[in-house]
Motif scaffolding. Sequence first.
Motif, mmCIF file in Angstrom:
data_model
loop_
_atom_site.group_PDB
_atom_site.id
_atom_site.type_symbol
_atom_site.label_atom_id
_atom_site.label_comp_id
_atom_site.label_asym_id
_atom_site.label_seq_id
_atom_site.Cartn_x
_atom_site.Cartn_y
_atom_site.Cartn_z
ATOM 1 N N CYS A 171 0.666 -1.008 0.231
ATOM 2 C CA CYS A 171 -0.013 0.122 -0.076
ATOM 3 C C CYS A 171 0.438 1.210 -0.343
ATOM 4 O O CYS A 171 1.087 2.186 -0.462
ATOM 5 C CB CYS A 171 -0.808 -0.071 1.016
ATOM 6 N N TYR A 172 1.591 1.207 0.649
ATOM 7 C CA TYR A 172 2.456 2.663 1.146
ATOM 8 C C TYR A 172 4.324 2.460 0.561
ATOM 9 O O TYR A 172 4.984 3.686 0.510
ATOM 10 C CB TYR A 172 3.005 2.277 2.403
ATOM 11 N N ASP A 173 4.180 1.411 -0.653
ATOM 12 C CA ASP A 173 6.000 1.358 -0.961
ATOM 13 C C ASP A 173 6.193 2.143 -1.694
ATOM 14 O O ASP A 173 7.596 3.007 -1.421
ATOM 15 C CB ASP A 173 5.949 0.706 -2.528
ATOM 16 N N ASN A 174 5.511 3.541 -2.188
ATOM 17 C CA ASN A 174 6.105 4.715 -3.584
ATOM 18 C C ASN A 174 5.414 5.572 -2.958
ATOM 19 O O ASN A 174 5.029 6.596 -3.320
ATOM 20 C CB ASN A 174 5.448 4.011 -4.376
ATOM 21 N N LYS A 175 4.662 5.900 -1.557
ATOM 22 C CA LYS A 175 4.280 6.980 -1.522
ATOM 23 C C LYS A 175 5.003 7.898 -0.352
ATOM 24 O O LYS A 175 5.818 6.831 0.311
ATOM 25 C CB LYS A 175 3.182 6.387 -0.609
ATOM 26 N N SER A 176 5.113 9.157 -0.313
ATOM 27 C CA SER A 176 6.681 9.743 0.146
ATOM 28 C C SER A 176 5.960 10.367 2.066
ATOM 29 O O SER A 176 4.646 11.180 1.394
ATOM 30 C CB SER A 176 6.980 10.444 -0.207
ATOM 31 N N PHE A 177 6.096 10.532 2.540
ATOM 32 C CA PHE A 177 5.398 11.539 3.995
ATOM 33 C C PHE A 177 7.129 12.269 4.542
ATOM 34 O O PHE A 177 7.599 11.249 5.021
ATOM 35 C CB PHE A 177 5.093 10.193 5.109
ATOM 36 N N ARG A 178 6.455 13.397 4.514
ATOM 37 C CA ARG A 178 8.182 14.424 5.319
ATOM 38 C C ARG A 178 7.383 14.550 7.045
ATOM 39 O O ARG A 178 8.556 14.548 7.678
ATOM 40 C CB ARG A 178 7.634 15.774 4.211
ATOM 41 N N THR A 179 6.607 14.859 6.954
ATOM 42 C CA THR A 179 6.186 14.879 8.776
ATOM 43 C C THR A 179 4.883 13.800 9.182
ATOM 44 O O THR A 179 4.462 13.754 8.419
ATOM 45 C CB THR A 179 5.638 16.568 8.617
ATOM 46 N N ALA A 180 5.090 13.215 10.311
ATOM 47 C CA ALA A 180 3.301 12.864 11.143
ATOM 48 C C ALA A 180 2.057 13.590 10.545
ATOM 49 O O ALA A 180 1.204 13.234 10.757
ATOM 50 C CB ALA A 180 3.898 13.026 12.266
ATOM 51 N N LYS A 181 2.142 15.538 9.973
ATOM 52 C CA LYS A 181 0.818 15.750 9.643
ATOM 53 C C LYS A 181 0.154 15.338 8.191
ATOM 54 O O LYS A 181 -0.604 15.261 8.047
ATOM 55 C CB LYS A 181 1.046 16.644 10.135
ATOM 56 N N ASP A 182 1.530 14.655 7.983
ATOM 57 C CA ASP A 182 1.060 14.228 6.129
ATOM 58 C C ASP A 182 0.160 13.135 6.199
ATOM 59 O O ASP A 182 -0.204 12.643 5.493
ATOM 60 C CB ASP A 182 2.237 13.950 5.539
ATOM 61 N N LEU A 183 0.333 12.662 7.988
ATOM 62 C CA LEU A 183 -0.328 11.204 7.879
ATOM 63 C C LEU A 183 -2.504 11.799 8.609
ATOM 64 O O LEU A 183 -2.317 10.896 8.502
ATOM 65 C CB LEU A 183 0.625 10.294 8.649
ATOM 66 N N THR A 184 -1.919 13.213 8.463
ATOM 67 C CA THR A 184 -3.610 13.430 8.621
ATOM 68 C C THR A 184 -4.962 12.698 8.528
ATOM 69 O O THR A 184 -4.851 12.333 7.600
ATOM 70 C CB THR A 184 -3.934 14.323 8.710
ATOM 71 N N GLY A 185 -4.876 12.375 9.398
ATOM 72 C CA GLY A 185 -6.602 11.174 9.124
ATOM 73 C C GLY A 185 -6.421 10.190 8.976
ATOM 74 O O GLY A 185 -7.132 9.400 8.698
ATOM 75 N N HIS A 186 -5.520 9.209 8.567
ATOM 76 C CA HIS A 186 -5.347 7.774 8.482
ATOM 77 C C HIS A 186 -5.691 7.083 10.004
ATOM 78 O O HIS A 186 -5.179 7.546 10.952
ATOM 79 C CB HIS A 186 -3.444 7.565 8.339
ATOM 80 N N ARG A 187 -5.559 5.593 9.198
ATOM 81 C CA ARG A 187 -6.397 4.352 10.219
ATOM 82 C C ARG A 187 -4.782 3.737 11.097
ATOM 83 O O ARG A 187 -4.125 3.486 10.456
ATOM 84 C CB ARG A 187 -6.994 3.963 9.776
#
Length: 306
Positions: A171-187
């Motif tokens: 699900c996430y191998d090609n996705k990029s996140f720089r900060t924790a806020k980029d994960l807003t709303g995730h489960r």
Amino acid sequence: MISWNDYRYVLAISRAGNIPSAASQLAVNTSTVFRRLEKIEELYAIKLFERHRQGYIATEAGQEIIAAAERMEQEAFTVDRALTGKDQQLTGRLRITTTETLAASFLSRHIPSFSQENPGLYVEIISDNQRLSLTEREADIALRPTRPKEETLIGRKIGTLNWGIYGSRLCYDNKSFRTAKDLTGHRFIAWGGGPLAQQTTDWIKRNIPDARIVYESSSMITNAQLAANGSDLTLLPCLTGSRWQGLTPLLRPLEGTEGELWLVTHKDLQKNARVRALLDYLVKAAKEDGPLFEGKDQEKDCTRDN
């Protein structure tokens, strides 16, 4: 006169609170424990326990015998540790206790080679989140995420444990996140394993806006596999998450989640050859695994094997 075995029976009843559980601890049948207690009480014409619905409650006389039994037990442990501490043979049983996660993520990769190098040693890994007593020889060495506080124990810090956020590689191998806020709303999958677990849940709520904690388990090992099998995220020690098949790191290391890893043994055992050999081996292994502990390893080298 009461023998040491009699003291053991009284002590077991006191700790268990009932005859069947005491019998289980002593590895005898229930009738044996019951007869032994009756014999002691008849010998001294005094009652050692009051029988209540909630269990066996020691009388004043019983408390005196229990206190004496505990002193004798501690003396026996002291003698055992002293004799074991002088043993310079690399043969026999060696017990190490740690958490389920550290056993799976660290010891499982290093104990096999240690065993091959020391064929005379039989290593027993006790992977239990309950803390076993090194004083009472329930284990020889402990691998713990906390500094020892007991004066009779000695410890060595062997690593800094950082945490990360991990999700399914599919699900996430090609996705990029720089900060924790980029994960807003995730489960998220929460860890329900005590005070430290609550700290990880608090970190999610504090740092990720609108994070949705959808379920939890009491095992980080279970959480790792749950995340690998679905699309939900979880917090894991980098040592675990970075090597778990099917997981990829989204953010690591996480600021404010640092912990320590300690090797601990009793002072009386520090010169025992078996204990010394495993301590030295694991210190070296932990140094090599430093980047894994801290979440600074190269993902491509460590996320595809488990």
